[in-house]
Motif scaffolding. Structure first.
Motif, PDB file in Angstrom:
ATOM      1  N   MET A   1      37.574  44.063  42.323  1.00  0.00           N
ATOM      2  CA  MET A   1      38.920  43.838  42.847  1.00  0.00           C
ATOM      3  C   MET A   1      39.536  45.130  43.387  1.00  0.00           C
ATOM      4  O   MET A   1      40.286  45.103  44.363  1.00  0.00           O
ATOM      5  CB  MET A   1      39.803  43.237  41.751  1.00  0.00           C
ATOM      6  N   LYS A   2      39.175  46.267  42.784  1.00  0.00           N
ATOM      7  CA  LYS A   2      39.670  47.553  43.299  1.00  0.00           C
ATOM      8  C   LYS A   2      39.192  47.759  44.727  1.00  0.00           C
ATOM      9  O   LYS A   2      39.972  48.148  45.608  1.00  0.00           O
ATOM     10  CB  LYS A   2      39.124  48.708  42.453  1.00  0.00           C
TER      11      LYS A   2
ATOM     12  N   ARG B   1      40.746  45.227  47.199  1.00  0.00           N
ATOM     13  CA  ARG B   1      42.134  45.547  47.475  1.00  0.00           C
ATOM     14  C   ARG B   1      42.218  46.646  48.533  1.00  0.00           C
ATOM     15  O   ARG B   1      43.043  46.608  49.445  1.00  0.00           O
ATOM     16  CB  ARG B   1      42.767  46.008  46.165  1.00  0.00           C
TER      17      ARG B   1
ATOM     18  N   ASP C   1      49.617  43.489  48.997  1.00  0.00           N
ATOM     19  CA  ASP C   1      49.416  42.800  47.718  1.00  0.00           C
ATOM     20  C   ASP C   1      50.159  43.480  46.566  1.00  0.00           C
ATOM     21  O   ASP C   1      49.838  43.298  45.411  1.00  0.00           O
ATOM     22  CB  ASP C   1      47.930  42.637  47.416  1.00  0.00           C
ATOM     23  N   ASP C   2      51.154  44.288  46.887  1.00  0.00           N
ATOM     24  CA  ASP C   2      51.974  44.871  45.825  1.00  0.00           C
ATOM     25  C   ASP C   2      53.398  44.365  45.925  1.00  0.00           C
ATOM     26  O   ASP C   2      53.814  43.911  46.977  1.00  0.00           O
ATOM     27  CB  ASP C   2      51.952  46.388  45.900  1.00  0.00           C
TER      28      ASP C   2
END
Lengths: 541, 396
Positions: free
Chosen positions: A132-133, A136, A540-541
């Motif tokens: 996922m890192k 992202r 996505d933040d």
């Protein structure tokens, strides 16, 4: 013959999903845009073809995940008929009569991993977080024009700063890990997490789909992202079916484009991009018709663009050299099969949901690597890796009631089968794949009503993908980001004025994202000093 | 063959729990179906604080750690010095990665000489096996092989004694005893997650229902009230007791995606667990370095004025001031008649503020309203009754 006196604002070559995306954003800005398509049908590699009455094959691309939701929203594709239905899970059958099922529900999936290895069930937590890192990081770059690191323009500095900032959100250790991830093989990457052979084979498959690389080839770990970073309705890693097949994607894009006043001509193959005094002026069709345009956008791959439809005299030698050396080897085949009923997979328990997702029949890394070995020798894999799906279980529009449609993506299949494809060789290739499925689904062969066998040769000849490469160029670091397609040409502008590129040969690459098309549209609108109609990344933040 | 038809697995107590559940309101916990609420949250809360509660503890992750290097392995794993933990004793621990960020917390049970049980909040087999390379140690998951019940509340000692478990009068907090009940072996520890008097009972799954029935027989005899409780009531009492939940109150290091979203023990107010004087342990170098740096943020406890419970609230240094953090776990404390919460906040000029302002959004008759509450910052558990620790415990 069209109106030869008319000059379009923009002509886009190729009505694939990127060409249509690009055209739709330009038309939305009020430009007069024409899309030219060589085939009699639009869509390029995002098509639904009725080759057997009643069955509709997504006969090239076949599932949807990476298509940017920002584009979907900005072009209002839902109202133009697009519907993406999430599909459920995946399964790998083992030769010993067992299977590993990656179920949709996390608790059931965890229990299933634990059935094969309790430790791997726990390791999957670490694996998911690490993956996922990287997802992202890359997702934030998809709808952005890559910076030119050699440029001193303020905008490139800003973009470079953005990239660095993205990196800075990672710790130093994570940056080192990311660089490793970019350059590792998928087998070695997965072996840092998992111990079970079946799980290793299952999770590595996504990394070789469409590539001329094997599971032990450096660079394949990154390709996993192209199969893991997509999402359906925010569920990262989920895949979906376009209801009606992949043609629904191009159909909705075409509808949005036309709603903004755009014009599409099919059966109109472009022979050459016309250039006068280092400036593109339009195109000449194979029919000899000349169409004038202020801007020309090529949605063809880099080799086709620079070596076929551009006059080589118009192209700088370094671009020609890079285009010739562009890695765009085809490695994939496809079978599209009309079935008389639903095939049975007796290994699976009664009522198992696992036939609803991706099915694979290769249970070890060694078999995956051997499949690659065959391709290097210009042979199709005797024991291929397949990604097999039966979308008609969800989608009532792709097969008659009670009948089914199966899509079988096959890795590996050579561009030239030991001296060239013949109808006999093509049949033998198809038989290899069908025999493999039949091993796990007795009686499968007898259910076949019609089967279409596609090798890289058909993908090249029909769709126009050079070498039949589904990504329009290998997804390795030397051909990614500001290196895609070549250094100095990653900002969608061609080597002559008023000429642009919007295909998957450009950043961020293939996978039915629509992002190259949208990014190119943004650059064109910038050059025209028009308001940007392309969407910003949701973030996505 | 894998059963894909059920999302959650039943625990060995499942039949009894389903029979007692009035609400059929379920949660999942480590893959098991667990009651969220059995009857009403209030009655379950007061069973813990006033009489006797029972909770199925089977889903808690449990690992059996044995072998010549078991002690050395555990002492290398956790940040606390557990080398002096005697057989028959339990201690609370956290463990970190190399960067000194907390992976999980749990308890180490020294069951008998050289035989340990590690209880954890999250799945740890991968990390434990990775950490055990070079140690002559066996690590086995035993979550599904041990049935466990938590019996908590002021009358828990009396209830268990009446149920036939003898010898509890000398069992001190964090003690373990191995005994028998109706002919089968059980292990009892004076531990729990409620901050009250309480015990945890461990046995083989085939004895689970007999253990359950022996306890609830005491209620049938009319001696004491005994109530099965769910996760909602547990959440209230564990916050009052000052216990934190990795994965809920803070991110566990292995699941963190964004840099800086993980936490050191110091940032979680668990610095007292870190023993920098013991030999090398995982994360020691990073924690020694972190210990020299001033803290930038900390998990703190808040006692709020007023009667509004902060849910999803931002924390400010003062009303309309600077946003310094957010509320994590929160509850109304029926015994304190206060709203209480954990908050993850940035320090102000290197200091933990003595008080903060909490922005609370709440509804009255569907209308949304905003309330600013002053909150006192404390580092003590919200509630610690004497009965929790006295031995022998009060008999009823």
């Amino acid at each position: 013959m069209g109106n030869s006196n008319k000059t379009y604002d923009v002509v886009v070559i190729g009505a694939g999903h990127n060409g249509l995306t690009n055209a739709a954003f330009l038309a939305k800005s009020g430009l007069d845009v024409l899309v030219l398509e060589k085939n009699d049908y639009i869509g390029g590699a995002t098509v639904s073809r009725e080759l057997e009455p009643g069955w509709f094959y997504s006969n090239c691309s076949y599932v949807c995940s990476l298509f940017r939701p920002e584009i979907y929203q900005a072009l209002d594709l839902g109202r133009h008929g697009l519907e993406i239905v999430p599909l459920q899970g995946s399964v790998t059958f083992s030769q010993s009569g067992d299977y590993f099922g990656s179920y949709h529900h996390s608790e059931i999936r965890r229990r299933e991993i634990a059935r094969h290895s309790q430790r791997d069930a726990d390791a999957s937590i670490r694996f998911d977080a690490d993956l996922m890192k990287w997802c992202r990081l890359i997702r934030g770059m998809l709808l952005r024009t890559p910076p030119d690191p050699t440029s001193f323009k303020p905008r490139d500095f800003m973009e470079f700063a953005f990239l660095l900032k993205k990196f800075h959100e990672l710790s130093e250790d994570q940056i080192y890990q990311f660089i490793r991830f970019f350059t590792m093989s998928i087998a070695e990457y997965l072996e840092e997490y998992f111990e079970n052979d079946l799980l290793l084979a299952h999770f590595s498959g996504g990394s070789i789909i469409g590539t001329g690389l094997g599971v032990y080839s450096p660079g394949t770990a990154y390709v996993l992202l192209h199969h893991a970073m997509g999402d359906v309705d925010g569920n990262v890693g989920s895949w979906g079916f376009a209801r009606g097949g992949m043609g629904a994607v191009s159909g909705a894009l075409a509808s949005a484009f036309q709603a903004h006043g755009g014009e599409i001509r099919s059966g109109a193959e472009v022979a050459e991009i016309n250039v006068s005094g280092r400036t593109a002026t339009g195109v000449t069709l194979a029919s000899g018709e000349v169409i004038k345009a202020k801007k020309v956008v090529s949605n063809l791959d880099a080799q086709r663009t620079f070596l076929k439809v551009m006059n080589e005299k118009d192209v700088p030698p370094d671009v020609l050299t890079r285009a010739r050396n562009f890695k765009i080897r085809g490695s994939s085949g496809k079978l599209n099969i009309a079935l008389d009923g639903m095939p049975k997979f007796p290994t699976l328990p009664e009522g198992s949901p696992l036939t609803l997702g991706h099915m694979h029949f290769t249970d070890t890394l060694e078999r995956l690597e051997r499949a690659y070995d065959d391709w290097k020798e210009d042979r199709w894999s005797a024991d291929p890796y397949t990604d097999t799906l039966i979308p008609s279980q969800y989608d009532p529009t792709v097969a008659p009631p009670g009948k089914h449609m199966m899509s079988v993506f096959v890795q590996y299949c050579p561009v030239e089968a030991e001296g060239g494809w013949t109808p006999e060789k093509k049949d033998a290739f198809g038989k290899t794949v069908i025999d493999q499925i039949n091993d796990y689904s007795p009686g499968f062969k007898d259910m076949i009503v019609h089967a279409e066998v596609r090798t890289p040769k058909e993908l090249e000849e029909e769709v126009g993908l050079t070498g039949g490469n589904i990504f329009q160029g290998e997804l390795t670091l030397d051909q990614l980001l500001f290196n895609r397609p070549f250094p100095g040409y990653a900002q969608y502008r061609g080597p002559v004025r008023n000429m642009y590129m919007c295909s998957s040969s450009n950043h961020p690459g293939g996978g039915v994202m629509g992002a190259p098309g949208a990014n190119a549209a943004r650059e064109i609108l910038r050059d025209l000093k028009r308001t940007d109609t392309t969407p910003e990344d949701f973030g996505d933040d | 063959m894998h059963d894909f038809t059920k999302t959650l697995a039943p625990s060995p107590f499942y039949d009894r729990i389903v029979a007692q559940s009035q609400t059929q309101n379920w949660a999942h916990w480590n893959g098991y179906q667990t009651p969220r609420v059995v009857d009403t949250v209030a009655s379950e809360y007061f069973a813990v604080r006033s009489s006797c509660s029972v909770m199925d503890l089977t889903p808690m992750e449990k690992y059996r750690i044995t072998g010549p290097d078991a002690k050395a392995f555990l002492n290398r794993l956790v940040v606390r010095d557990v080398s002096k933990l005697k057989p028959g004793r339990v201690t609370y621990v956290v463990w970190c990665n190399d960067e000194g960020k907390v992976i999980d917390d749990g308890t180490v049970f020294h069951l008998s000489e050289g035989v340990y049980r590690l209880c954890a909040q999250h799945h740890q087999l991968d990390w434990l096996r990775l950490s055990s390379i070079g140690f002559d140690v066996s690590i086995e998951l035993e979550t599904h092989d041990v049935a466990a019940l938590s019996v908590q509340g002021p009358t828990s000692y009396s209830v268990l004694t009446e149920a036939g478990i003898s010898g509890l009068e000398t069992v001190k907090p964090f003690d373990i005893v191995h005994t028998q009940l109706d002919g089968f072996d059980i292990t009892v520890s004076r531990t729990g997650f409620t901050g009250d008097l309480g015990y945890e009972l461990w046995t083989e799954p085939e004895n689970a229902l007999a253990l359950w029935d022996a306890i609830f027989e005491v209620k049938k005899r009319g001696l004491y009230d005994i109530r099965l409780i769910g996760l909602d009531a547990l959440e209230m009492v564990r916050i009052e007791a000052g216990f934190i939940m990795p994965g809920w109150d803070f991110n566990t290091a292995e699941t963190v995606i964004r840099d800086g979203y993980d936490r050191t023990p110091y940032e979680l107010d668990l610095g007292w667990l870190v023993n920098l004087n013991k030999p090398y342990f995982t994360g020691k170098r990073a924690l020694a370095a972190a210990n020299k740096q001033p803290l930038k943020r900390k998990m703190v406890k808040l006692i709020l004025d007023g009667n509004k419970v902060p849910s999803g609230s931002f924390i400010f240094d003062r009303k309309d001031g600077k946003n310094i953090g957010a509320v994590m776990a929160h509850s109304w404390s029926p015994i304190l008649k206060r709203a209480i919460a954990y908050a993850d906040i940035e320090l102000i000029n290197g200091q933990v503020p003595k008080e903060v302002s909490v922005e609370i959004y709440y509804q009255k008759e569907l209308a949304w309203k905003l309330h600013w509450a002053r909150a006192e910052v404390t580092d003590k558990p919200f509630w610690t009754p004497k009965r929790r620790s006295i031995t022998p415990p009060d008999a009823y």
